[in-house]
Design an enzyme around this catalytic site. Structure first.
Site, PDB file in Angstrom:
ATOM      1  CB  CYS A 135     -10.691  -1.723   6.874  1.00  0.00           C
ATOM      2  SG  CYS A 135     -10.537  -2.185   5.707  1.00  0.00           S
TER       3      CYS A 135
HETATM    4  N1  NAP Z   1      -9.617  -0.155   0.274  1.00  0.00           N
HETATM    5  C1  NAP Z   1      -9.231  -0.209   2.232  1.00  0.00           C
HETATM    6  O1  NAP Z   1     -10.480   0.212   2.696  1.00  0.00           O
HETATM    7  C2  NAP Z   1      -8.398  -0.312   2.802  1.00  0.00           C
HETATM    8  C3  NAP Z   1      -8.522  -0.868   3.653  1.00  0.00           C
HETATM    9  C4  NAP Z   1      -7.352  -1.138   4.614  1.00  0.00           C
HETATM   10  C5  NAP Z   1      -6.157  -1.224   3.851  1.00  0.00           C
HETATM   11  N2  NAP Z   1      -6.629  -1.887   2.646  1.00  0.00           N
HETATM   12  C6  NAP Z   1      -5.099  -2.728   1.859  1.00  0.00           C
HETATM   13  O2  NAP Z   1      -3.696  -1.271   0.939  1.00  0.00           O
HETATM   14  C7  NAP Z   1      -3.759  -2.208   0.047  1.00  0.00           C
HETATM   15  C8  NAP Z   1      -4.686  -0.604  -1.158  1.00  0.00           C
HETATM   16  O3  NAP Z   1      -5.323  -1.183  -1.008  1.00  0.00           O
HETATM   17  P1  NAP Z   1      -6.447  -0.571  -2.109  1.00  0.00           P
HETATM   18  O4  NAP Z   1      -7.562  -1.158  -1.777  1.00  0.00           O
HETATM   19  O5  NAP Z   1      -6.145   0.522  -2.491  1.00  0.00           O
HETATM   20  O6  NAP Z   1      -6.654  -1.395  -3.691  1.00  0.00           O
HETATM   21  P2  NAP Z   1      -6.304  -0.900  -4.857  1.00  0.00           P
HETATM   22  O7  NAP Z   1      -7.825  -0.235  -5.272  1.00  0.00           O
HETATM   23  O8  NAP Z   1      -6.703  -2.030  -5.850  1.00  0.00           O
HETATM   24  O9  NAP Z   1      -5.282  -0.560  -5.665  1.00  0.00           O
HETATM   25  C9  NAP Z   1      -3.640  -1.025  -5.175  1.00  0.00           C
HETATM   26  C10 NAP Z   1      -3.180  -0.539  -6.408  1.00  0.00           C
HETATM   27  O10 NAP Z   1      -2.068  -1.023  -6.584  1.00  0.00           O
HETATM   28  C11 NAP Z   1      -1.365  -1.014  -8.055  1.00  0.00           C
HETATM   29  N3  NAP Z   1      -0.683  -2.158  -8.226  1.00  0.00           N
HETATM   30  C12 NAP Z   1      -1.224  -3.889  -8.623  1.00  0.00           C
HETATM   31  N4  NAP Z   1      -0.083  -4.584  -8.869  1.00  0.00           N
HETATM   32  C13 NAP Z   1       0.652  -4.069  -8.172  1.00  0.00           C
HETATM   33  C14 NAP Z   1       1.869  -4.707  -8.565  1.00  0.00           C
HETATM   34  N5  NAP Z   1       2.193  -5.626  -8.368  1.00  0.00           N
HETATM   35  N6  NAP Z   1       3.137  -3.376  -8.375  1.00  0.00           N
HETATM   36  C15 NAP Z   1       2.781  -2.224  -8.459  1.00  0.00           C
HETATM   37  N7  NAP Z   1       2.024  -1.987  -8.103  1.00  0.00           N
HETATM   38  C16 NAP Z   1       0.488  -2.970  -8.394  1.00  0.00           C
HETATM   39  C17 NAP Z   1      -2.252  -0.883  -8.649  1.00  0.00           C
HETATM   40  O11 NAP Z   1      -2.353   0.858  -8.727  1.00  0.00           O
HETATM   41  P3  NAP Z   1      -1.661   1.226 -10.420  1.00  0.00           P
HETATM   42  O12 NAP Z   1      -2.110   0.165 -11.510  1.00  0.00           O
HETATM   43  O13 NAP Z   1      -1.853   2.193 -10.444  1.00  0.00           O
HETATM   44  O14 NAP Z   1       0.090   0.360 -10.187  1.00  0.00           O
HETATM   45  C18 NAP Z   1      -3.825  -0.702  -7.683  1.00  0.00           C
HETATM   46  O15 NAP Z   1      -4.274   0.281  -8.353  1.00  0.00           O
HETATM   47  C19 NAP Z   1      -4.360  -3.366   0.296  1.00  0.00           C
HETATM   48  O16 NAP Z   1      -2.946  -3.731   0.642  1.00  0.00           O
HETATM   49  C20 NAP Z   1      -5.159  -3.324   0.868  1.00  0.00           C
HETATM   50  O17 NAP Z   1      -5.520  -4.163   1.250  1.00  0.00           O
HETATM   51  C21 NAP Z   1      -7.604  -1.325   1.868  1.00  0.00           C
END
Ligand code: NAP
Length: 324
Positions: A135
């Protein structure tokens, strides 16, 4: 209609993807995989979708979907792809930083193309696997590409950016706790943020030398959006700089130059990146603004999907900002 699968469905980027794909005219959500909520309704995590979907989270994947989005934390995408095999024709769009750098782009027979359409549109159109950019990286690169292409980034670039709390994901941490975050501002990872690698590779891809990038990331006390400022030495006029930016972004569907100084809410809840230029003595100040969860993540992932499947680039992404 193409069939899509989402992994990591209860997180922030997963939730944004569900919202976008439910309203995408050419996509049907086949499954939303969750490690913690299998069998529960999607609305148990995303209550705003009440009445819009009867889907439930699953604990199994359908390996034959047309496209799968990995909305997982860093390292988990690699583990997930090691443990789960998808069909030969399934396209993969990964939102983590596992495959963004050139050294990480080849994995298990797949080649991940860096999914920033303003840089790589043609490559994305023929790609099978996409590494969706970070981001902060999206906001900063879009602010600097025209200068990088013109060979005008030889001097150091000073970058300051502030992000909302959703940038850190759904998990609670000390710095996303309401009592800490509310009415508060702080910097973190000064000069060492992990997005510097992908920013450096993209800026360098134009073949011109790029000076040092001095990046200070900040946590803001709002939930969504990134406002980034960067300044560097620039000897041209403001009008020349504007011409450079307008020419670079002529064909960009979502990146636009503004004559007015920016405020964050003009892009929140949209897939837009807005850029503003300001000249002071021999410095050019570049401001860019995005929604971290849309142009910075799930919106850009859908933009990449549109390009990969030959849909109009803006399909499902013409969203309204919540300005007031
Ligand atoms: N947030 C942002 O603004 C943003 C922007 C750009 C990129 N990103 C990237 O996008 C990715 C996701 O970000 P996010 O903000 O959505 O993160 P998040 O809110 O922490 O969601 C990630 C989800 O992954 C699942 N998870 C956790 N551990 C896991 C495992 N070992 N195996 C499979 N699933 C697992 C969980 O969902 P369940 O409990 O449903 O399995 C968790 O809610 C990250 O790499 C982040 O750096 C985020």
């Amino acid at each position: 209609m193409i069939k899509a699968g989402i992994i990591g469905g209860s997180g922030y980027t997963g939730g944004e993807l569900i919202r976008l794909l439910l309203n995408h005219p050419q996509t049907e959500i086949d499954f939303v995989y969750s490690t913690t909520r299998a069998g529960k309704p999607i609305t148990s995590a995303h209550q705003d979708l009440l009445g819009q979907t009867e889907l439930k989270f699953t604990g199994e994947v359908n390996p034959e979907v047309d496209v799968v989005f990995l909305c997982l934390g860093h390292g988990n995408s690699t583990s997930f792809l090691k443990e789960n095999t998808f069909g030969e024709n399934t396209k993969v769009i990964d939102l983590s930083n596992d495959f963004r750098l050139q050294n990480d782009a080849d994995f298990d027979g797949k080649h991940f193309v860096y999914g920033l359409p303003e840089l790589n549109r043609a490559e994305i159109q023929s790609a099978n696997s996409i590494a969706n950019p970070g981001c902060f990286a999206t906001a900063i690169q879009l602010g600097l590409f025209p200068l990088a292409k013109a060979g005008l980034l030889n001097d150091g670039v000073h970058i300051n950016a502030v992000t909302g709390s959703t940038g850190a994901g759904v998990g609670l941490s000390a710095t996303s706790h309401f009592s800490w975050r509310n009415n508060n501002v702080s910097w973190y990872k000064p000069f060492t943020h992990q997005h510097l690698g992908e920013i450096g590779e993209s800026l360098g891809s134009f073949g011109n030398s790029v000076g040092k990038l001095f990046f200070l990331p900040n946590r803001g006390n709002f939930t969504r959006g990134i406002l980034a400022t960067a300044y560097t030495k620039y000897n041209g006029t403001l009008e020349e700089a504007k011409e450079l930016y307008n020419a670079f972004y002529t064909d960009a569907a979502f990146t636009h130059l503004s004559d007015e100084a920016l405020h964050l809410k003009q892009v929140v809840n949209t897939n837009q990146c807005h850029i503003h230029l300001h000249k002071h003595d021999d410095l050019l100040l570049i401001t860019s603004a995005i929604d971290n969860l849309l142009k910075g993540a799930s919106g850009q992932a859908v933009q990449n999907m549109n390009l990969m499947f030959g849909f109009p680039e803006t399909e499902g992404l013409l969203l309204k900002a919540g300005v007031f």
